[in-house]
Design a protein around this motif. Structure first.
Motif, mmCIF file in Angstrom:
data_model
loop_
_atom_site.group_PDB
_atom_site.id
_atom_site.type_symbol
_atom_site.label_atom_id
_atom_site.label_comp_id
_atom_site.label_asym_id
_atom_site.label_seq_id
_atom_site.Cartn_x
_atom_site.Cartn_y
_atom_site.Cartn_z
ATOM 1 N N PHE A 139 0.865 -1.171 0.000
ATOM 2 C CA PHE A 139 0.000 0.000 0.000
ATOM 3 C C PHE A 139 0.903 1.223 0.000
ATOM 4 O O PHE A 139 1.529 1.540 1.017
ATOM 5 N N ALA A 154 -6.982 -5.421 2.515
ATOM 6 C CA ALA A 154 -7.418 -4.032 2.696
ATOM 7 C C ALA A 154 -8.898 -3.959 3.037
ATOM 8 O O ALA A 154 -9.313 -3.208 3.930
ATOM 9 N N LEU A 189 -2.301 4.670 2.591
ATOM 10 C CA LEU A 189 -3.546 4.260 3.237
ATOM 11 C C LEU A 189 -4.272 5.542 3.631
ATOM 12 O O LEU A 189 -3.817 6.272 4.507
ATOM 13 N N ILE A 237 -2.560 0.534 -4.028
ATOM 14 C CA ILE A 237 -1.588 -0.538 -4.208
ATOM 15 C C ILE A 237 -0.589 -0.191 -5.312
ATOM 16 O O ILE A 237 -0.961 0.299 -6.373
ATOM 17 N N ALA A 291 -7.221 2.326 -0.055
ATOM 18 C CA ALA A 291 -5.859 1.798 -0.062
ATOM 19 C C ALA A 291 -5.341 1.865 -1.495
ATOM 20 O O ALA A 291 -6.041 1.470 -2.432
#
Length: 183
Positions: A83, A120, A86, A95, A93
């Motif tokens: 991540f 997540a 966040l 990625i 989230a």
């Protein structure tokens, strides 16, 4: 220490300073492959640069701002997925990922990104997971597409890659969509 067994071949381990040497060697071996789409390679020239990245990642994790993991494939370091951010206010989230040149084409990152998406939503309580990829990076874009993410749009000139800008395609997965997919 966060360790998640994705399947019999793939696991994710929270990045740690003990991973620095192997991660740097993987980066160095994959430099030409990665340089096409990742802007940080010219800033990762020696082991200390990878150590600094790991320290930054550990701080982000301690502050609940991010989480980067080493992707292990049959016990070998294959890349990084995590991540990058966040967003607790909006429950999103973000990625990001990369794989070493010898590990592409095996479905490793699709499995890893899928596991992080699930983590997540189920464990962190996120409402949405975003993945962005350069518009012409078909390998990277195929990951959210295989996972069932929705293409949400294009961000023009999103990233400077050494001598030119690239557009990014944004993919999103909402909690209710993911829950329907994994039933």
């Amino acid at each position: 220490m966060f360790v998640h067994q994705v399947d019999e071949e793939v696991s994710l381990k929270l990045v740690d300073l003990g991973d620095a040497e192997e991660l740097f060697q993987l980066t160095d071996r994959s430099r030409d492959h990665l340089r096409t789409w990742l802007p940080w390679l010219d800033h990762t020239k020696e082991l200390k640069d990878t150590e600094n990245y790991i320290k930054f990642s550990k701080k982000a994790y301690a502050n609940h701002e991010g989480m980067n993991t080493v992707v292990l494939y049959n016990g070998k370091t294959a890349g990084v997925v995590g991540f990058n951010e966040l967003d607790w206010t909006n429950r999103i989230a973000y990625i990001g990922y990369w794989l070493g040149v010898d590990f592409t084409g095996k479905g490793i990152m699709t499995r890893a990104a899928g596991a992080l998406t699930d983590y997540a939503i189920r464990d962190l309580g996120m409402n949405k997971v975003d993945i962005t990829a350069a518009e012409h990076n078909r390998g990277s874009r195929s990951i959210p597409e295989r996972l069932g993410f929705t293409e949400e749009g294009k961000i023009r000139s999103r990233e400077w890659l050494y001598d030119h800008y690239v557009d990014h395609i944004v993919y999103g997965m909402l909690k209710e969509e993911w829950e329907k997919l994994i039933r």
